[in-house]
Design a protein around this motif. Sequence first.
Motif, PDB file in Angstrom:
ATOM      1  N   ARG A   1     -47.411 -30.823  54.709  1.00 22.69           N
ATOM      2  CA  ARG A   1     -46.056 -31.344  54.610  1.00 22.69           C
ATOM      3  C   ARG A   1     -46.049 -32.818  54.974  1.00 22.69           C
ATOM      4  N   VAL A   2     -45.437 -33.619  54.098  1.00 19.51           N
ATOM      5  CA  VAL A   2     -45.203 -35.035  54.361  1.00 19.51           C
ATOM      6  C   VAL A   2     -43.699 -35.193  54.545  1.00 19.51           C
ATOM      7  N   VAL A   3     -43.308 -35.893  55.607  1.00 24.37           N
ATOM      8  CA  VAL A   3     -41.894 -36.064  55.922  1.00 24.37           C
ATOM      9  C   VAL A   3     -41.509 -37.522  55.731  1.00 24.37           C
ATOM     10  N   VAL A   4     -40.365 -37.724  55.086  1.00 25.35           N
ATOM     11  CA  VAL A   4     -39.793 -39.058  54.932  1.00 25.35           C
ATOM     12  C   VAL A   4     -38.448 -39.050  55.652  1.00 25.35           C
ATOM     13  N   ASP A   5     -38.337 -39.863  56.708  1.00 21.41           N
ATOM     14  CA  ASP A   5     -37.082 -40.024  57.433  1.00 21.41           C
ATOM     15  C   ASP A   5     -36.443 -41.329  56.977  1.00 21.41           C
ATOM     16  N   VAL A   6     -35.186 -41.247  56.538  1.00 21.20           N
ATOM     17  CA  VAL A   6     -34.468 -42.407  56.011  1.00 21.20           C
ATOM     18  C   VAL A   6     -33.254 -42.671  56.910  1.00 21.20           C
ATOM     19  N   MET A   7     -33.124 -43.916  57.353  1.00 20.54           N
ATOM     20  CA  MET A   7     -31.994 -44.318  58.191  1.00 20.54           C
ATOM     21  C   MET A   7     -31.402 -45.614  57.662  1.00 20.54           C
ATOM     22  N   LEU A   8     -30.080 -45.757  57.827  1.00 20.04           N
ATOM     23  CA  LEU A   8     -29.472 -47.043  57.501  1.00 20.04           C
ATOM     24  C   LEU A   8     -30.060 -48.110  58.409  1.00 20.04           C
TER      25      LEU A   8
END
Length: 83
Positions: free
Chosen positions: A3-10
Motif C-alpha cells: 500500500r502506498v499512501v498519498v496524504d493531501v493537505m491545503l
Amino acid sequence: MARVVVDVMLKSEILDPQGKAVHGAFGRLGFEGVADVRQGKRFEITLDGEVTEDRVAEIRKAAETLLANPVIEDFEVHVEADQ
C-alpha cells in the motif's frame, strides 16, 4: 500486495473553511485545548507485487497530476508496511 499512501493537505496559507468549522465544533462539544484543525484527503493505493522506487515515483507523478492541486495543496507519499 503493498500500500502506498498519498496524504493531501491545503497549503498553510490557504483558508480551510472545513477545518475552521470542525475547530469551532470542538469547542461547542466541550473538547478543549485544540489550537487549530486542518482538513485534508488520504488516498490508499494498493499495488500488486513489490514496491520499488520507480513505482513510488509513478504514484508521486499521479499525485501531482490527478490527486492534488499543487497550486493550493501539498502532498506526501509514503509506503505503509505490510500488515
